[in-house]
Design a protein around this motif. Structure first.
Motif, PDB file in Angstrom:
ATOM      1  N   THR A  33     -34.842  54.408 -45.767  1.00  0.00           N
ATOM      2  CA  THR A  33     -34.162  53.501 -46.038  1.00  0.00           C
ATOM      3  C   THR A  33     -34.419  52.395 -44.432  1.00  0.00           C
ATOM      4  OG1 THR A  33     -32.273  54.687 -45.109  1.00  0.00           O
ATOM      5  CG2 THR A  33     -32.539  54.264 -47.077  1.00  0.00           C
ATOM      6  N   THR A  34     -33.745  51.114 -44.810  1.00  0.00           N
ATOM      7  CA  THR A  34     -34.102  49.901 -43.374  1.00  0.00           C
ATOM      8  C   THR A  34     -32.093  50.328 -42.367  1.00  0.00           C
ATOM      9  OG1 THR A  34     -33.252  48.309 -44.663  1.00  0.00           O
ATOM     10  CG2 THR A  34     -35.630  48.488 -44.516  1.00  0.00           C
ATOM     11  N   GLU A  64     -28.458  58.322 -48.147  1.00  0.00           N
ATOM     12  CA  GLU A  64     -28.123  57.780 -49.386  1.00  0.00           C
ATOM     13  C   GLU A  64     -30.196  57.900 -49.527  1.00  0.00           C
ATOM     14  OE1 GLU A  64     -27.496  54.960 -52.041  1.00  0.00           O
ATOM     15  OE2 GLU A  64     -26.874  56.695 -53.449  1.00  0.00           O
ATOM     16  N   HIS A  65     -30.728  58.634 -50.321  1.00  0.00           N
ATOM     17  CA  HIS A  65     -32.819  57.940 -50.757  1.00  0.00           C
ATOM     18  C   HIS A  65     -32.806  57.319 -50.685  1.00  0.00           C
ATOM     19  CE1 HIS A  65     -33.321  62.975 -50.490  1.00  0.00           C
ATOM     20  NE2 HIS A  65     -32.895  62.435 -49.030  1.00  0.00           N
ATOM     21  N   GLY A  66     -33.787  56.190 -50.862  1.00  0.00           N
ATOM     22  CA  GLY A  66     -33.791  54.997 -51.377  1.00  0.00           C
ATOM     23  C   GLY A  66     -34.152  54.673 -52.728  1.00  0.00           C
ATOM     24  N   LEU A  71     -30.048  63.121 -51.529  1.00  0.00           N
ATOM     25  CA  LEU A  71     -29.162  62.946 -49.619  1.00  0.00           C
ATOM     26  C   LEU A  71     -29.767  63.094 -48.533  1.00  0.00           C
ATOM     27  CD1 LEU A  71     -25.524  62.469 -50.859  1.00  0.00           C
ATOM     28  CD2 LEU A  71     -26.698  60.590 -50.258  1.00  0.00           C
ATOM     29  N   ASN A  72     -29.495  62.684 -47.329  1.00  0.00           N
ATOM     30  CA  ASN A  72     -29.879  63.980 -46.492  1.00  0.00           C
ATOM     31  C   ASN A  72     -28.859  63.786 -45.358  1.00  0.00           C
ATOM     32  OD1 ASN A  72     -32.951  64.059 -46.836  1.00  0.00           O
ATOM     33  ND2 ASN A  72     -33.569  62.543 -45.648  1.00  0.00           N
ATOM     34  N   SER A  86     -29.984  67.143 -50.068  1.00  0.00           N
ATOM     35  CA  SER A  86     -29.718  67.004 -51.401  1.00  0.00           C
ATOM     36  C   SER A  86     -30.484  66.834 -52.362  1.00  0.00           C
ATOM     37  CB  SER A  86     -28.928  66.750 -51.438  1.00  0.00           C
ATOM     38  OG  SER A  86     -27.294  66.912 -52.505  1.00  0.00           O
ATOM     39  N   ARG A  87     -31.071  66.848 -53.448  1.00  0.00           N
ATOM     40  CA  ARG A  87     -31.410  66.222 -54.751  1.00  0.00           C
ATOM     41  C   ARG A  87     -30.791  65.771 -56.126  1.00  0.00           C
ATOM     42  NH1 ARG A  87     -34.152  62.127 -53.529  1.00  0.00           N
ATOM     43  NH2 ARG A  87     -35.524  62.152 -55.679  1.00  0.00           N
TER      44      ARG A  87
END
Length: 94
Positions: A33-34, A64-66, A71-72, A86-87
């Motif tokens: 993510t930016t 949040e993942h792109g 989530l990281n 978490s995926r």
């Protein structure tokens, strides 16, 4: 100790890997993510005896993942920053 300063310095990329099992990917890398600011805050909700409302204790931050499928998290446990990923569960295909 300010948690955000610890969380922003963590590098989660070593936690991400790609493993194949019968052609299925169990864990995938995600787009970066930016924004470096967390998208979520992580709390432990502790019920108090005799209180109307529980205590919400901040224990970490999450990004949040792109791909929006995970989530990281960076949790503070006993004064140590602990990275967790978490995926979202995906249906298995045979």
């Amino acid at each position: 100790m300010v948690f955000e300063e610890l969380a922003l310095g963590l590098n989660f990329s070593p936690l991400l890997s790609s493993t194949a099992n019968k052609g299925d990917s169990l864990m995938t890398t995600q787009k970066e993510t930016t924004s470096k600011a967390p998208t979520h805050t992580v709390y432990v909700v502790k019920l108090k005896d005799g209180a109307d409302e529980p205590d919400w204790i901040k224990v970490g931050a999450a990004w949040e993942h792109g791909d929006k499928d995970g989530l990281n998290l960076s949790l503070t446990i006993l004064g140590q920053a602990v990275p967790v990923t978490s995926r979202r569960n995906k249906p298995k295909t045979d």
